[in-house]
Design a protein around this motif. Structure first.
Motif, PDB file in Angstrom:
ATOM      1  N   ILE A  37       0.843  -1.196   0.000  1.00  0.00           N
ATOM      2  CA  ILE A  37       0.000   0.000   0.000  1.00  0.00           C
ATOM      3  C   ILE A  37       0.877   1.245   0.000  1.00  0.00           C
ATOM      4  N   VAL A  38       1.898   1.241   0.812  1.00  0.00           N
ATOM      5  CA  VAL A  38       2.802   2.386   0.887  1.00  0.00           C
ATOM      6  C   VAL A  38       3.610   2.512  -0.409  1.00  0.00           C
ATOM      7  N   GLN A  39       4.053   1.382  -0.913  1.00  0.00           N
ATOM      8  CA  GLN A  39       4.783   1.396  -2.185  1.00  0.00           C
ATOM      9  C   GLN A  39       3.924   1.971  -3.298  1.00  0.00           C
ATOM     10  N   GLY A  40       2.653   1.599  -3.266  1.00  0.00           N
ATOM     11  CA  GLY A  40       1.730   2.103  -4.266  1.00  0.00           C
ATOM     12  C   GLY A  40       1.609   3.623  -4.226  1.00  0.00           C
ATOM     13  N   LEU A  41       1.908   4.181  -3.072  1.00  0.00           N
ATOM     14  CA  LEU A  41       1.853   5.642  -2.930  1.00  0.00           C
ATOM     15  C   LEU A  41       3.200   6.270  -3.284  1.00  0.00           C
ATOM     16  N   GLY A  42       4.199   5.413  -3.472  1.00  0.00           N
ATOM     17  CA  GLY A  42       5.527   5.899  -3.812  1.00  0.00           C
ATOM     18  C   GLY A  42       6.259   6.535  -2.648  1.00  0.00           C
ATOM     19  N   LEU A  43       5.897   6.138  -1.428  1.00  0.00           N
ATOM     20  CA  LEU A  43       6.536   6.751  -0.259  1.00  0.00           C
ATOM     21  C   LEU A  43       7.703   5.901   0.240  1.00  0.00           C
ATOM     22  N   GLY A  46       5.820  24.773  -4.896  1.00  0.00           N
ATOM     23  CA  GLY A  46       4.979  24.736  -3.712  1.00  0.00           C
ATOM     24  C   GLY A  46       3.755  23.844  -3.869  1.00  0.00           C
ATOM     25  N   SER A  47       3.529  23.349  -5.057  1.00  0.00           N
ATOM     26  CA  SER A  47       2.382  22.457  -5.254  1.00  0.00           C
ATOM     27  C   SER A  47       2.745  21.044  -4.784  1.00  0.00           C
ATOM     28  N   VAL A  48       1.730  20.201  -4.709  1.00  0.00           N
ATOM     29  CA  VAL A  48       1.946  18.812  -4.295  1.00  0.00           C
ATOM     30  C   VAL A  48       1.356  17.899  -5.362  1.00  0.00           C
ATOM     31  N   THR A  49       2.150  16.939  -5.804  1.00  0.00           N
ATOM     32  CA  THR A  49       1.659  15.986  -6.799  1.00  0.00           C
ATOM     33  C   THR A  49       0.895  14.870  -6.087  1.00  0.00           C
ATOM     34  N   VAL A  50      -0.320  14.630  -6.521  1.00  0.00           N
ATOM     35  CA  VAL A  50      -1.117  13.553  -5.928  1.00  0.00           C
ATOM     36  C   VAL A  50      -0.550  12.216  -6.393  1.00  0.00           C
ATOM     37  N   PRO A  51      -0.246  11.302  -5.483  1.00  0.00           N
ATOM     38  CA  PRO A  51       0.241   9.984  -5.906  1.00  0.00           C
ATOM     39  C   PRO A  51      -0.728   9.347  -6.895  1.00  0.00           C
ATOM     40  N   ASP A  52      -0.173   8.731  -7.928  1.00  0.00           N
ATOM     41  CA  ASP A  52      -0.997   8.130  -8.990  1.00  0.00           C
ATOM     42  C   ASP A  52      -2.124   7.265  -8.432  1.00  0.00           C
ATOM     43  N   ALA A  53      -1.782   6.483  -7.417  1.00  0.00           N
ATOM     44  CA  ALA A  53      -2.764   5.535  -6.893  1.00  0.00           C
ATOM     45  C   ALA A  53      -3.994   6.246  -6.327  1.00  0.00           C
ATOM     46  N   LEU A  54      -3.815   7.497  -5.918  1.00  0.00           N
ATOM     47  CA  LEU A  54      -4.939   8.210  -5.304  1.00  0.00           C
ATOM     48  C   LEU A  54      -5.728   9.059  -6.300  1.00  0.00           C
TER      49      LEU A  54
END
Length: 421
Positions: free
Chosen positions: A307-313, A402-410
Motif C-alpha cells: 500500500i505504501v509502495q503504491g503511494l511511492g513513499l 509549492g504544489s503537491v503531486t497527488v500519488p498516482d494511486a490516489l
RNA sequence: GGAGAGAUGGCUGAGUGGUCGAAAGCGGCGGUCUUGAAAACCGUUGUCCCUCCCGGGACCGGGGGUUCGAAUCCCUCUCUCUCCGCCA
C-alpha cells in the motif's frame, strides 16, 4: 491473558518476558492466589459431595432421622457457603492478577528498553533530495488551505484539527485506496462501532493496563476505541468458530481516538500526534499454529508495504524490541515512512502478533478437527492511517513551486485531480 | 424519556423446590441403506475446574438470600427485546 497452566508450569518464562518488556508484575502472588484457590476448591468439592448425598437421603427419611439430618446439614451448608464466598474472592483476585501479566515475546525478538533497541530490517525507496527549501506539512497545509489546526484547537482543544479542501479529500482517497486494496486481497470490509463496552477493551488487551489512553463515556460505561482492532476482535467475542472458517481476514475503516496521556509536549507541531484520526486496520484470526501465524504476520506486513509502495513513499521496516511492545504482543514490526519535515522516519504502521492472548481474554475459540475447543491466534496491522500518512505524502510529493503531486494511486479517488495547488 | 417482557447447551426452545446437566427440534459427528449423493432410520453430541488414574465438583446472565436441597422462590446488578414518545 496468559494461560494459567503454562504459568504454573514455567513461571520463570513469564517473569523473564515481563522483565524484557519492562512490566512489573508479581507472578508469585498470582501463583499463590491460584494455589489457595485450588485448595479451597478441592475442600469445597469434597464437602459438597457429602452434602449432596445426605440431602438426597432426606426425601425418604423418617421424621426423626429427618430432623437429625436437618440440624446437621444446616451448619454444614452454612460453612460451605462461607468458603464459597472466599473462593469467589480468590477467583476474582486471580483473574485480576492474570490480566496484568504480559504475554512473553517470542524468543527471537530483540531485547531492548526503548526504540533505540529496534532493528531496521529493510528500506524501500530513496528519501527525496530537494533542489529547493522543502516545506513541512504545516506550511504546505497553510499554503493550500488543506487543514486548520488553530480552529481545531479552538473547537476541540489541543491536538485537534480540521481537514479541508484537498486535505479532506486526500484523507478520504487514502482510506478508499487502502480498503479497496485489502478487499481485492480477500479481506472482508467493515465499518465498526467506535464506542465499545469495557469488556471489549479488556478482551483486546488494552485494559486494565492502559485505561488512561482511552476516552471514557462514563455515563454509559462505554469507551472510544483507539483502534478498530478492538471492535473487529470483539466481533467474535464469546463465540466458538469452526476450524474451516479460519483464517478470518478482516479490514475495518473507522475513526480512532487516543488521549495521548503522558505525551504532553511531544510531537506538538502539526498533525503527527492527534487525538482523533482515520484508519484502515487489518485483523486476522487464525488457527493456533505458530507457523501459520508467522506467515500471516508477513502477509499483513506485505499488504501494508505494498500500500505504501503504491503511494511511492519511501519507508523502512523495523523489528520492534521487547521494551516497545504492548501487553499482549509477542512479535511486532513497525513501518516508518520518510517524513522530510522531520528529517527522518515516522511511524505510520504497526504490525503485531498476539498468539492466543487476545482470544483468551475475549473468550473467542474455535473447534478443532479433534472436537476440542481451542483459542485461535490473532494478528493485526495498520493498512493506512491519516493524517500521519498525509504528512508523508504532502512532504514527499511537494514540488519546487509549492504544489503537491497527488500519488498516482490516489488520483482516481481524487476525481482525477493530479496536483494540489 | 414512559410502559412492559425476557436472559436455559452450537442454535431454537421446554422445564416453577429433590429423580434436571437439564425434554424436544435443528445443527454437528458416526453408522445402516445407496454406484455416489439426498432422504429415511439407528446411535452419538454442552462448557469449565481438580486428579497419574479411578473419580469428584461447578456451571441454566452476574452477585446475594430463603431452604437439608434452587434452573425453579425472594432481593439486587447487568444485558437483551417489545410498545409509546422524541430525534438523526
Amino acid at each position: 491473558m496468559v494461560d494459567l497452566r503454562q504459568l504454573r508450569d514455567d513461571p520463570e518464562r513469564f517473569r523473564k518476558g515481563a522483565e524484557k518488556k519492562g512490566f512489573t508484575v508479581n507472578i508469585d502472588e498470582v501463583l499463590r492466589c491460584d494455589d489457595e484457590r485450588r485448595r479451597l476448591q478441592a475442600a469445597i468439592d469434597r464437602r459438597r459431595q457429602d452434602l449432596g448425598l445426605k440431602s438426597a437421603r432426606m426425601k425418604k427419611a423418617g421424621d426423626e432421622e429427618r430432623r437429625k439430618l436437618q440440624d446437621e446439614l444446616k451448619n454444614f451448608s452454612r460453612e460451605i457457603k462461607i468458603d464459597e464466598i472466599k473462593l469467589r474472592q480468590k477467583e476474582s483476585d486471580l483473574e485480576a492478577g492474570l490480566l496484568l501479566i504480559p504475554n512473553p515475546p517470542l524468543e527471537d525478538v530483540p531485547v531492548g528498553k526503548d526504540e533505540s533497541g529496534n532493528i531496521e530490517i529493510r528500506r524501500w525507496g530513496e528519501p527525496p533530495e530537494f533542489s529547493f527549501e522543502p516545506k513541512d506539512h504545516v506550511e504546505l497545509g497553510a499554503a493550500h488551505d488543506l487543514f486548520d489546526i488553530e480552529r481545531g484547537v479552538k473547537v476541540a482543544g489541543t491536538r485537534s484539527y480540521y481537514l479541508k479542501n484537498e486535505g479532506a479529500m486526500l484523507e478520504d482517497a487514502l482510506m478508499r485506496y487502502a480498503m479497496d486494496f485489502l478487499v481485492k486481497r480477500g479481506y472482508t470490509p467493515f465499518v465498526t462501532p467506535v464506542i465499545v463496552r469495557e469488556e471489549c477493551m479488556v478482551g483486546s488487551g488494552y485494559f486494565p493496563v492502559g485505561t488512561e489512553e482511552a476516552y471514557a463515556i462514563e455515563k454509559d460505561g462505554l469507551y472510544l476505541i483507539g483502534t478498530s482492532e478492538v471492535a473487529l476482535l470483539s466481533y467474535h467475542k464469546d463465540e466458538i468458530l469452526t476450524e474451516e472458517e479460519l483464517p478470518k481476514k478482516y479490514a475495518a475503516s473507522t475513526t480512532c481516538f487516543r488521549r495521548e496521556a503522558g505525551s504532553y509536549g511531544k510531537d506538538t507541531r502539526g498533525l503527527y500526534r492527534v487525538h482523533q484520526f482515520q484508519k484502515i486496520e487489518q485483523v486476522v484470526i487464525c488457527r493456533d499454529d505458530p507457523d501459520e501465524m508467522q506467515k500471516l504476520h508477513e502477509e499483513l506486513l506485505r499488504n501494508a508495504e505494498e500500500i505504501v509502495q503504491g503511494l511511492g513513499l519511501p519507508y523502512r521496516v523495523v523489528e520492534v524490541c521487547t521494551g516497545e511492545m504492548g501487553m499482549g504482543q509477542i512479535k511486532k514490526h513497525d513501518i516508518e515512512c520518510w517524513m522530510p519535515g522531520r528529517g527522518g522516519f515516522g511511524e505510520t504502521h504497526s504490525c503485531s502478533s498476539f498468539g492466543d492472548f487476545q482470544s483468551r481474554r475475549s473468550k473467542l475459540r474455535f473447534k478443532g478437527a479433534d472436537g476440542k475447543n481451542r483459542f485461535p491466534f490473532t494478528l493485526n496491522n495498520t493498512a493506512a492511517a491519516s493524517p500521519r500518512l498525509l504528512i508523508a505524502i504532502l512532504e514527499t510529493c511537494q514540488n519546487p513551486d509549492g504544489s503537491v503531486t497527488v500519488p498516482d494511486a490516489l488520483v482516481p479517488y481524487m476525481n482525477g485531480k493530479t496536483r494540489i495547488g
